[in-house]
Motif scaffolding. Structure first.
Motif, short mmCIF file in Angstrom:
data_model
loop_
_atom_site.label_atom_id
_atom_site.label_comp_id
_atom_site.label_asym_id
_atom_site.label_seq_id
_atom_site.Cartn_x
_atom_site.Cartn_y
_atom_site.Cartn_z
N ALA A 1 14.66 41.02 -23.35
CA ALA A 1 13.48 40.23 -23.72
C ALA A 1 12.67 39.87 -22.49
N GLN A 2 13.34 39.52 -21.40
CA GLN A 2 12.63 39.20 -20.16
C GLN A 2 11.85 40.40 -19.65
N LEU A 3 12.47 41.57 -19.69
CA LEU A 3 11.79 42.78 -19.23
C LEU A 3 10.54 43.03 -20.07
N GLY A 4 10.67 42.91 -21.37
CA GLY A 4 9.50 43.08 -22.24
C GLY A 4 8.39 42.11 -21.92
N ASN A 5 8.74 40.85 -21.70
CA ASN A 5 7.74 39.83 -21.38
C ASN A 5 7.06 40.10 -20.05
N GLU A 6 7.83 40.52 -19.06
CA GLU A 6 7.24 40.79 -17.74
C GLU A 6 6.35 42.03 -17.79
N GLU B 1 2.50 39.76 -8.56
CA GLU B 1 3.56 38.79 -8.86
C GLU B 1 4.39 39.25 -10.06
N GLU B 2 3.71 39.69 -11.10
CA GLU B 2 4.41 40.13 -12.31
C GLU B 2 5.21 41.40 -12.05
N ILE B 3 4.70 42.31 -11.23
CA ILE B 3 5.46 43.51 -10.88
C ILE B 3 6.75 43.12 -10.16
N GLY B 4 6.66 42.12 -9.30
CA GLY B 4 7.85 41.60 -8.63
C GLY B 4 8.86 41.05 -9.63
N GLU B 5 8.36 40.39 -10.67
CA GLU B 5 9.26 39.85 -11.69
C GLU B 5 9.91 40.97 -12.51
N VAL B 6 9.19 42.06 -12.74
CA VAL B 6 9.78 43.23 -13.40
C VAL B 6 10.91 43.77 -12.52
N ALA B 7 10.66 43.88 -11.22
CA ALA B 7 11.68 44.38 -10.29
C ALA B 7 12.92 43.49 -10.32
N GLU B 8 12.72 42.20 -10.38
CA GLU B 8 13.85 41.27 -10.42
C GLU B 8 14.70 41.49 -11.67
N VAL B 9 14.06 41.63 -12.82
CA VAL B 9 14.80 41.86 -14.06
C VAL B 9 15.53 43.20 -14.01
N LEU B 10 14.86 44.24 -13.51
CA LEU B 10 15.51 45.56 -13.41
C LEU B 10 16.71 45.50 -12.46
N ASN B 11 16.60 44.75 -11.38
CA ASN B 11 17.73 44.58 -10.46
C ASN B 11 18.90 43.88 -11.16
#
Length: 115
Positions: free
Chosen positions: A56-61, A31-41
């Motif tokens: 900041a979101q990328l760091g948190n994820e 789930e968290e990897i998916g959230e990293v992908a979303e921020v990178l997108n």
């Protein structure tokens, strides 16, 4: 304050030892990897972004990804510090890198002592 891999492993083992289940931790990791992908997108402009602080979101994820990966390692009694060093040594040979992680750290510490 800095934290070592060993300290994080000990903390997470203590935190999850009474009910940390590999499969549920793995599902959280995915789930968290998916959230990293979303921020990178969003950072790349492939996904619409509002006024949120993407850095900041990328760091948190990424912190969440590390948390769950190390928790799984801790529950399985894996010494990730040693595994990372050994895996990097093998990759350095395989891919003909000029140095490996262990030598990089030694060199870095020697430079600090010289200063």
């Amino acid at each position: 304050m800095k934290v070592t891999i060993e300290e994080l492993e000990a903390y997470l083992l203590d935190h999850y030892s009474n009910g940390g289940i590999d499969q549920s931790l793995f599902m959280k990791l995915v789930e968290e990897i998916g959230e990293v992908a979303e921020v990178l997108n969003k950072k790349a402009g492939r996904k619409k972004s509002g006024s949120e602080d993407l850095q900041a979101q990328l760091g948190n994820e990424l912190a969440d990804v590390i948390h769950y990966a190390i928790a799984i390692a801790a529950l399985n009694d894996l010494d990730m510090n040693q595994i990372i060093i050994e895996k990097d040594k093998a990759a350095s040979v395989k891919y003909n890198h000029r140095t490996n992680l262990e030598q990089f750290i030694v060199d870095m510490r020697n430079k600090e002592l010289d200063n």
